[in-house]
Design a protein around this motif. Structure first.
Motif, PDB file in Angstrom:
ATOM      1  N   ASP A  46       0.851  -1.185   0.000  1.00 28.00           N
ATOM      2  CA  ASP A  46       0.000   0.000   0.000  1.00 28.00           C
ATOM      3  C   ASP A  46       0.888   1.237   0.000  1.00 28.00           C
ATOM      4  O   ASP A  46       1.832   1.335   0.785  1.00 28.00           O
ATOM      5  CB  ASP A  46      -0.898  -0.006   1.231  1.00 28.00           C
ATOM      6  CG  ASP A  46      -1.914   1.115   1.227  1.00 28.00           C
ATOM      7  OD1 ASP A  46      -2.131   1.724   0.161  1.00 28.00           O
ATOM      8  OD2 ASP A  46      -2.489   1.382   2.296  1.00 28.00           O
ATOM      9  N   ILE A  47       0.575   2.161  -0.865  1.00 23.69           N
ATOM     10  CA  ILE A  47       1.435   3.341  -1.017  1.00 23.69           C
ATOM     11  C   ILE A  47       1.423   4.215   0.237  1.00 23.69           C
ATOM     12  O   ILE A  47       2.357   4.972   0.479  1.00 23.69           O
ATOM     13  CB  ILE A  47       1.037   4.126  -2.279  1.00 23.69           C
ATOM     14  CG1 ILE A  47       2.185   5.013  -2.715  1.00 23.69           C
ATOM     15  CG2 ILE A  47      -0.206   4.938  -2.060  1.00 23.69           C
ATOM     16  CD1 ILE A  47       2.104   5.477  -4.123  1.00 23.69           C
ATOM     17  N   ALA A  48       0.396   4.105   1.063  1.00 26.75           N
ATOM     18  CA  ALA A  48       0.329   4.884   2.299  1.00 26.75           C
ATOM     19  C   ALA A  48       1.354   4.413   3.328  1.00 26.75           C
ATOM     20  O   ALA A  48       1.696   5.161   4.245  1.00 26.75           O
ATOM     21  CB  ALA A  48      -1.071   4.800   2.886  1.00 26.75           C
ATOM     22  N   HIS A  49       1.874   3.197   3.180  1.00 27.56           N
ATOM     23  CA  HIS A  49       2.841   2.655   4.126  1.00 27.56           C
ATOM     24  C   HIS A  49       4.287   2.944   3.731  1.00 27.56           C
ATOM     25  O   HIS A  49       5.208   2.569   4.441  1.00 27.56           O
ATOM     26  CB  HIS A  49       2.659   1.149   4.261  1.00 27.56           C
ATOM     27  CG  HIS A  49       1.355   0.754   4.876  1.00 27.56           C
ATOM     28  ND1 HIS A  49       0.229   1.525   4.828  1.00 27.56           N
ATOM     29  CD2 HIS A  49       0.992  -0.353   5.563  1.00 27.56           C
ATOM     30  CE1 HIS A  49      -0.760   0.932   5.433  1.00 27.56           C
ATOM     31  NE2 HIS A  49      -0.327  -0.224   5.892  1.00 27.56           N
ATOM     32  N   VAL A  50       4.484   3.612   2.611  1.00 23.70           N
ATOM     33  CA  VAL A  50       5.836   3.908   2.128  1.00 23.70           C
ATOM     34  C   VAL A  50       6.302   5.225   2.739  1.00 23.70           C
ATOM     35  O   VAL A  50       5.564   6.216   2.759  1.00 23.70           O
ATOM     36  CB  VAL A  50       5.846   3.988   0.583  1.00 23.70           C
ATOM     37  CG1 VAL A  50       7.215   4.399   0.075  1.00 23.70           C
ATOM     38  CG2 VAL A  50       5.418   2.675  -0.012  1.00 23.70           C
ATOM     39  N   ASN A  51       7.529   5.224   3.239  1.00 31.76           N
ATOM     40  CA  ASN A  51       8.116   6.444   3.794  1.00 31.76           C
ATOM     41  C   ASN A  51       8.206   7.496   2.688  1.00 31.76           C
ATOM     42  O   ASN A  51       8.708   7.227   1.597  1.00 31.76           O
ATOM     43  CB  ASN A  51       9.496   6.132   4.357  1.00 31.76           C
ATOM     44  CG  ASN A  51      10.132   7.319   5.034  1.00 31.76           C
ATOM     45  OD1 ASN A  51       9.608   8.428   5.027  1.00 31.76           O
ATOM     46  ND2 ASN A  51      11.286   7.075   5.619  1.00 31.76           N
ATOM     47  N   LEU A  52       7.751   8.704   2.977  1.00 34.75           N
ATOM     48  CA  LEU A  52       7.702   9.766   1.970  1.00 34.75           C
ATOM     49  C   LEU A  52       9.097  10.149   1.482  1.00 34.75           C
ATOM     50  O   LEU A  52       9.302  10.351   0.283  1.00 34.75           O
ATOM     51  CB  LEU A  52       6.989  10.984   2.545  1.00 34.75           C
ATOM     52  CG  LEU A  52       6.654  12.091   1.576  1.00 34.75           C
ATOM     53  CD1 LEU A  52       5.765  11.568   0.456  1.00 34.75           C
ATOM     54  CD2 LEU A  52       5.981  13.230   2.294  1.00 34.75           C
ATOM     55  N   PHE A  53      10.069  10.214   2.375  1.00 34.29           N
ATOM     56  CA  PHE A  53      11.413  10.593   1.960  1.00 34.29           C
ATOM     57  C   PHE A  53      12.085   9.484   1.150  1.00 34.29           C
ATOM     58  O   PHE A  53      12.902   9.754   0.280  1.00 34.29           O
ATOM     59  CB  PHE A  53      12.254  10.999   3.174  1.00 34.29           C
ATOM     60  CG  PHE A  53      11.768  12.271   3.795  1.00 34.29           C
ATOM     61  CD1 PHE A  53      11.992  13.485   3.176  1.00 34.29           C
ATOM     62  CD2 PHE A  53      11.048  12.248   4.972  1.00 34.29           C
ATOM     63  CE1 PHE A  53      11.524  14.668   3.713  1.00 34.29           C
ATOM     64  CE2 PHE A  53      10.571  13.427   5.529  1.00 34.29           C
ATOM     65  CZ  PHE A  53      10.815  14.641   4.901  1.00 34.29           C
ATOM     66  N   PHE A  54      11.708   8.234   1.410  1.00 36.44           N
ATOM     67  CA  PHE A  54      12.187   7.131   0.585  1.00 36.44           C
ATOM     68  C   PHE A  54      11.603   7.251  -0.822  1.00 36.44           C
ATOM     69  O   PHE A  54      12.313   7.029  -1.814  1.00 36.44           O
ATOM     70  CB  PHE A  54      11.788   5.798   1.230  1.00 36.44           C
ATOM     71  CG  PHE A  54      12.246   4.596   0.470  1.00 36.44           C
ATOM     72  CD1 PHE A  54      13.596   4.310   0.335  1.00 36.44           C
ATOM     73  CD2 PHE A  54      11.324   3.763  -0.131  1.00 36.44           C
ATOM     74  CE1 PHE A  54      14.016   3.196  -0.374  1.00 36.44           C
ATOM     75  CE2 PHE A  54      11.729   2.649  -0.847  1.00 36.44           C
ATOM     76  CZ  PHE A  54      13.084   2.359  -0.966  1.00 36.44           C
ATOM     77  N   ALA A  55      10.339   7.634  -0.928  1.00 36.36           N
ATOM     78  CA  ALA A  55       9.708   7.841  -2.233  1.00 36.36           C
ATOM     79  C   ALA A  55      10.376   9.003  -2.972  1.00 36.36           C
ATOM     80  O   ALA A  55      10.584   8.930  -4.187  1.00 36.36           O
ATOM     81  CB  ALA A  55       8.217   8.103  -2.066  1.00 36.36           C
ATOM     82  N   TYR A  56      10.713  10.062  -2.259  1.00 37.43           N
ATOM     83  CA  TYR A  56      11.436  11.181  -2.881  1.00 37.43           C
ATOM     84  C   TYR A  56      12.796  10.722  -3.404  1.00 37.43           C
ATOM     85  O   TYR A  56      13.184  11.075  -4.525  1.00 37.43           O
ATOM     86  CB  TYR A  56      11.648  12.316  -1.880  1.00 37.43           C
ATOM     87  CG  TYR A  56      10.415  13.062  -1.458  1.00 37.43           C
ATOM     88  CD1 TYR A  56       9.240  13.037  -2.207  1.00 37.43           C
ATOM     89  CD2 TYR A  56      10.406  13.818  -0.300  1.00 37.43           C
ATOM     90  CE1 TYR A  56       8.118  13.740  -1.808  1.00 37.43           C
ATOM     91  CE2 TYR A  56       9.298  14.524   0.106  1.00 37.43           C
ATOM     92  CZ  TYR A  56       8.155  14.488  -0.648  1.00 37.43           C
ATOM     93  OH  TYR A  56       7.055  15.181  -0.255  1.00 37.43           O
ATOM     94  N   ALA A  57      13.510   9.954  -2.600  1.00 36.23           N
ATOM     95  CA  ALA A  57      14.835   9.476  -3.019  1.00 36.23           C
ATOM     96  C   ALA A  57      14.723   8.577  -4.248  1.00 36.23           C
ATOM     97  O   ALA A  57      15.531   8.691  -5.180  1.00 36.23           O
ATOM     98  CB  ALA A  57      15.512   8.735  -1.878  1.00 36.23           C
ATOM     99  N   LEU A  58      13.730   7.696  -4.265  1.00 41.39           N
ATOM    100  CA  LEU A  58      13.530   6.840  -5.436  1.00 41.39           C
ATOM    101  C   LEU A  58      13.160   7.648  -6.668  1.00 41.39           C
ATOM    102  O   LEU A  58      13.609   7.341  -7.779  1.00 41.39           O
ATOM    103  CB  LEU A  58      12.442   5.801  -5.151  1.00 41.39           C
ATOM    104  CG  LEU A  58      12.796   4.657  -4.231  1.00 41.39           C
ATOM    105  CD1 LEU A  58      11.583   3.770  -4.002  1.00 41.39           C
ATOM    106  CD2 LEU A  58      13.947   3.852  -4.802  1.00 41.39           C
ATOM    107  N   THR A  59      12.359   8.674  -6.491  1.00 40.45           N
ATOM    108  CA  THR A  59      11.967   9.530  -7.615  1.00 40.45           C
ATOM    109  C   THR A  59      13.182  10.234  -8.201  1.00 40.45           C
ATOM    110  O   THR A  59      13.392  10.224  -9.425  1.00 40.45           O
ATOM    111  CB  THR A  59      10.921  10.562  -7.161  1.00 40.45           C
ATOM    112  OG1 THR A  59       9.783   9.875  -6.655  1.00 40.45           O
ATOM    113  CG2 THR A  59      10.510  11.473  -8.300  1.00 40.45           C
TER     114      THR A  59
END
Length: 81
Positions: A46-59
């Motif tokens: 679920d995308i709500a369980h992903v750390n936001l800063f981890f998503a930024y780093a992956l982006t």
């Protein structure tokens, strides 16, 4: 080899993440539509369980990788000529 596209794509990714972090993307439309890792993550969790800063780093990393691939392709195309 110049890394012009890599730098441009990385700056675009940083801008996308910064816009989202500042709250100008309240519905997450810009981040989710322009982040390649966030297209794939919902298949596994679920995308709500992903750390936001981890998503930024992956982006940022994915956009930088795409820019690097484009730069390599342009470099090889120019080397052939």
């Amino acid at each position: 080899m110049r890394k012009t596209v890599t730098i441009i794509f990385t700056v675009i990714a940083i801008a996308i993440c910064f816009i989202h972090y500042l709250g100008y993307d309240p519905k997450n439309m810009i981040l989710i539509s322009l982040s390649i890792p966030l297209w794939i993550i919902p298949f596994f969790t679920d995308i709500a369980h992903v750390n936001l800063f981890f998503a930024y780093a992956l982006t940022i990393a994915s956009w930088a990788l795409l820019g690097y691939i484009v730069d390599r392709y342009v470099f090889r195309a120019r080397a052939r000529d």
